[in-house]
Design a protein around this motif. Structure first.
Motif, PDB file in Angstrom:
ATOM      1  N   LYS A  89       0.875  -1.169   0.000  1.00 60.91           N
ATOM      2  CA  LYS A  89       0.000   0.000   0.000  1.00 60.91           C
ATOM      3  C   LYS A  89       0.909   1.215   0.000  1.00 60.91           C
ATOM      4  N   PRO A  90       0.930   2.006  -1.057  1.00 62.25           N
ATOM      5  CA  PRO A  90       1.901   3.104  -1.133  1.00 62.25           C
ATOM      6  C   PRO A  90       1.828   4.091   0.018  1.00 62.25           C
ATOM      7  N   ASP A  91       0.660   4.282   0.609  1.00 59.51           N
ATOM      8  CA  ASP A  91       0.563   5.236   1.709  1.00 59.51           C
ATOM      9  C   ASP A  91       1.234   4.729   2.978  1.00 59.51           C
ATOM     10  N   ALA A  92       1.593   3.436   3.014  1.00 57.30           N
ATOM     11  CA  ALA A  92       2.223   2.882   4.207  1.00 57.30           C
ATOM     12  C   ALA A  92       3.602   2.309   3.931  1.00 57.30           C
ATOM     13  N   ALA A  93       4.079   2.451   2.717  1.00 56.47           N
ATOM     14  CA  ALA A  93       5.347   1.813   2.351  1.00 56.47           C
ATOM     15  C   ALA A  93       6.211   2.748   1.511  1.00 56.47           C
ATOM     16  N   HIS A  94       6.232   4.016   1.902  1.00 57.05           N
ATOM     17  CA  HIS A  94       6.880   5.007   1.056  1.00 57.05           C
ATOM     18  C   HIS A  94       8.389   4.841   0.973  1.00 57.05           C
ATOM     19  N   ASP A  95       9.000   4.065   1.861  1.00 59.59           N
ATOM     20  CA  ASP A  95      10.452   3.946   1.839  1.00 59.59           C
ATOM     21  C   ASP A  95      10.931   2.595   1.327  1.00 59.59           C
ATOM     22  N   LYS A  96      10.048   1.791   0.746  1.00 61.34           N
ATOM     23  CA  LYS A  96      10.431   0.449   0.317  1.00 61.34           C
ATOM     24  C   LYS A  96      10.700   0.346  -1.180  1.00 61.34           C
ATOM     25  N   TRP A  97      10.541   1.425  -1.897  1.00 65.78           N
ATOM     26  CA  TRP A  97      10.816   1.393  -3.333  1.00 65.78           C
ATOM     27  C   TRP A  97      12.165   2.045  -3.582  1.00 65.78           C
ATOM     28  N   PRO A  98      13.106   1.362  -4.249  1.00 62.81           N
ATOM     29  CA  PRO A  98      14.435   1.936  -4.475  1.00 62.81           C
ATOM     30  C   PRO A  98      14.372   3.227  -5.274  1.00 62.81           C
ATOM     31  N   ALA A  99      15.336   4.097  -5.035  1.00 61.09           N
ATOM     32  CA  ALA A  99      15.407   5.372  -5.749  1.00 61.09           C
ATOM     33  C   ALA A  99      15.712   5.135  -7.221  1.00 61.09           C
ATOM     34  N   VAL A 100      15.187   6.008  -8.066  1.00 60.73           N
ATOM     35  CA  VAL A 100      15.458   5.972  -9.504  1.00 60.73           C
ATOM     36  C   VAL A 100      16.486   7.049  -9.793  1.00 60.73           C
ATOM     37  N   THR A 101      17.648   6.648 -10.261  1.00 59.20           N
ATOM     38  CA  THR A 101      18.753   7.596 -10.401  1.00 59.20           C
ATOM     39  C   THR A 101      19.033   8.007 -11.844  1.00 59.20           C
ATOM     40  N   ASP A 102      18.797   7.137 -12.807  1.00 56.65           N
ATOM     41  CA  ASP A 102      19.150   7.461 -14.192  1.00 56.65           C
ATOM     42  C   ASP A 102      18.074   6.942 -15.141  1.00 56.65           C
ATOM     43  N   PRO A 103      16.867   7.546 -15.092  1.00 59.49           N
ATOM     44  CA  PRO A 103      15.773   7.036 -15.922  1.00 59.49           C
ATOM     45  C   PRO A 103      16.007   7.309 -17.403  1.00 59.49           C
ATOM     46  N   THR A 104      15.537   6.415 -18.244  1.00 61.79           N
ATOM     47  CA  THR A 104      15.556   6.635 -19.685  1.00 61.79           C
ATOM     48  C   THR A 104      14.400   7.571 -20.054  1.00 61.79           C
ATOM     49  N   PRO A 105      14.393   8.127 -21.267  1.00 60.86           N
ATOM     50  CA  PRO A 105      13.241   8.943 -21.681  1.00 60.86           C
ATOM     51  C   PRO A 105      11.919   8.186 -21.564  1.00 60.86           C
ATOM     52  N   ALA A 106      11.915   6.901 -21.960  1.00 66.50           N
ATOM     53  CA  ALA A 106      10.685   6.113 -21.857  1.00 66.50           C
ATOM     54  C   ALA A 106      10.276   5.917 -20.404  1.00 66.50           C
ATOM     55  N   ASP A 107      11.260   5.723 -19.520  1.00 63.09           N
ATOM     56  CA  ASP A 107      10.955   5.620 -18.085  1.00 63.09           C
ATOM     57  C   ASP A 107      10.238   6.877 -17.602  1.00 63.09           C
ATOM     58  N   GLU A 108      10.782   8.044 -17.956  1.00 61.90           N
ATOM     59  CA  GLU A 108      10.205   9.308 -17.479  1.00 61.90           C
ATOM     60  C   GLU A 108       8.770   9.466 -17.953  1.00 61.90           C
ATOM     61  N   LEU A 109       8.508   9.131 -19.212  1.00 64.86           N
ATOM     62  CA  LEU A 109       7.140   9.251 -19.695  1.00 64.86           C
ATOM     63  C   LEU A 109       6.230   8.260 -18.993  1.00 64.86           C
ATOM     64  N   PHE A 110       6.707   7.035 -18.782  1.00 65.33           N
ATOM     65  CA  PHE A 110       5.882   6.054 -18.068  1.00 65.33           C
ATOM     66  C   PHE A 110       5.552   6.538 -16.661  1.00 65.33           C
ATOM     67  N   PHE A 111       6.546   7.059 -15.935  1.00 68.37           N
ATOM     68  CA  PHE A 111       6.283   7.530 -14.585  1.00 68.37           C
ATOM     69  C   PHE A 111       5.298   8.703 -14.598  1.00 68.37           C
ATOM     70  N   ALA A 112       5.355   9.539 -15.626  1.00 67.98           N
ATOM     71  CA  ALA A 112       4.389  10.635 -15.728  1.00 67.98           C
ATOM     72  C   ALA A 112       2.981  10.097 -15.966  1.00 67.98           C
ATOM     73  N   LEU A 113       2.845   9.086 -16.820  1.00 66.92           N
ATOM     74  CA  LEU A 113       1.537   8.476 -17.047  1.00 66.92           C
ATOM     75  C   LEU A 113       1.030   7.802 -15.775  1.00 66.92           C
ATOM     76  N   ALA A 114       1.944   7.154 -15.052  1.00 67.78           N
ATOM     77  CA  ALA A 114       1.553   6.514 -13.793  1.00 67.78           C
ATOM     78  C   ALA A 114       1.074   7.556 -12.784  1.00 67.78           C
ATOM     79  N   TYR A 115       1.792   8.660 -12.691  1.00 71.81           N
ATOM     80  CA  TYR A 115       1.411   9.698 -11.741  1.00 71.81           C
ATOM     81  C   TYR A 115       0.042  10.276 -12.093  1.00 71.81           C
ATOM     82  N   GLN A 116      -0.216  10.418 -13.374  1.00 72.79           N
ATOM     83  CA  GLN A 116      -1.510  10.928 -13.823  1.00 72.79           C
ATOM     84  C   GLN A 116      -2.651  10.061 -13.312  1.00 72.79           C
ATOM     85  N   GLN A 117      -2.462   8.756 -13.327  1.00 68.47           N
ATOM     86  CA  GLN A 117      -3.507   7.844 -12.887  1.00 68.47           C
ATOM     87  C   GLN A 117      -3.602   7.758 -11.364  1.00 68.47           C
TER      88      GLN A 117
END
Length: 361
Positions: A121-149
């Motif tokens: 549950k993201p509201d209870a596990a905010h520190d369990k996902w590793p940091a993203v340090t060097d995203p590709t262009p496709a990664d960035e767009l995917f994360f933007a689409l994910a954030y939108q949803q």
């Protein structure tokens, strides 16, 4: 495959993997939002030590098809002109952009994000996902689409907006800049990468989506009643637009700022310029100092503030001679500026901004 050949059997996956694939399709807008959010906000069993080859294949297939489909529908199908290697080039994105700039490569953090989002549950596990340090262009767009949803769920939004995959994502900032201002002055990301290679091709496709969203956002701004909300919103939008246009100018890609010009033009269409169009409903928590109230109202006019920059680009374009190397590129911005009635938008923007200056009213 001929009609006599049997259809390939479906790839089998575990229950967890099936949920992960459903979450992915929800993030890509291919699954009902209520069902997708329910999966995201429900705690699952621990994920398997590793995902099966069948699951990884289906993730890759869904990403490749889903993101390409999104970009195509967003604007890639349109026959429009953009600058390619400094020259105006028409056609759909797959006709005008070289193949190397259209390749989408997704990296491991995307799969890690999907696994984390499905398991926790993201509201209870905010520190369990590793940091993203060097995203590709496709990664960035995917994360933007994910954030939108996902941003519609406040608890999930509060977890995601502090992670670099979103807080430093230029595509996220182009749509939701106010979400990523936690305290102090807004700190937009570096927009320079958006004007080269694959990111530039993506930004070409996104122009209609950005235009539509900002037109809606500007027309809804008068619904904001709280001065503190407007302060955060306006400051973030002003910082984003100023930084973005500076990067576009440095890269000599004014065509990728088309959404700013078209938004201004649409907002003014049929409107008498008045600052109250943006700030007329501010009644809650007014700051005591007049100077602060003026500053907040000025920042609320984030798009009108950019009109002078766009007009300056037009003046520079008109000064380019026929035999100059930049002539063809300058003609593209002149055509765009005239089609959007940019001169009228600039004049109206000036009148609106002058309303905030007591020496000019």
């Amino acid at each position: 495959m001929t009609l006599s050949e049997p259809l390939p059997s479906p790839r089998s996956v575990s229950k967890f993997e099936a949920d992960l694939l459903t979450v992915l399709r929800f993030l890509l807008g291919r699954v009902d939002a209520r069902h997708g959010l329910h999966l995201v906000t429900t705690k699952h069993d621990s994920p398997p030590p590793c995902l099966s080859p069948n699951c990884v294949h289906l993730v890759q297939d869904s990403l490749a098809k889903g993101v390409v489909l999104y970009l195509t529908r967003a604007g890639g199908w349109r026959d429009e002109k953009f600058l390619e290697r400094g020259q105006p080039t028409g056609g759909r994105v797959w006709n005008r952009v070289p193949l190397d700039s259209r390749k989408l490569t997704f990296s491991a953090p995307v799969l890690g994000f999907l696994t984390w989002l499905t398991a926790e549950k993201p509201d209870a596990a905010h520190d369990k996902w590793p940091a993203v340090t060097d995203p590709t262009p496709a990664d960035e767009l995917f994360f933007a689409l994910a954030y939108q949803q996902l941003r519609v769920e406040p608890a999930v939004r509060n977890v995601l907006k502090v992670r670099n995959a979103f807080a430093k994502n230029p595509f996220c900032w182009l749509v939701w800049p106010a979400d990523f201002v936690l305290e102090g002055e807004p700190q937009p990301p570096d927009f320079a990468p958006l004007f080269t290679g694959t990111r530039a091709a993506m930004l070409e496709c996104l122009q209609p989506v950005l235009t539509h969203r900002w037109i809606v956002r500007e027309r809804q701004k008068h619904e904001i009643t709280d001065w503190r909300v407007m302060q955060q919103t306006g400051a973030a939008e002003t910082a984003m637009l100023t930084t973005f246009l500076a990067a576009a100018e440095k890269a000599n890609r004014p065509d990728l700022a088309r959404f700013v010009l078209r938004t201004l033009s649409a907002v003014y269409r049929g409107q008498t310029p008045d600052v109250n169009f943006w700030t007329g409903s501010l009644t809650v928590n007014p700051p005591p100092r007049l100077a602060d109230r003026v500053a907040i109202r000025r920042n609320a006019l984030a798009f009108p503030q950019q009109a002078e920059t766009l007009a300056r680009w037009d003046r520079v374009a008109r000064s380019v001679g026929y035999f100059d190397e930049e002539y063809a590129a300058s003609q593209l911005w002149k055509e765009e500026y005239e089609a959007a009635n940019g001169t009228d938008a600039a004049a109206k923007s000036k009148r609106v901004l002058d309303q905030l200056d007591p020496l000019k009213t």
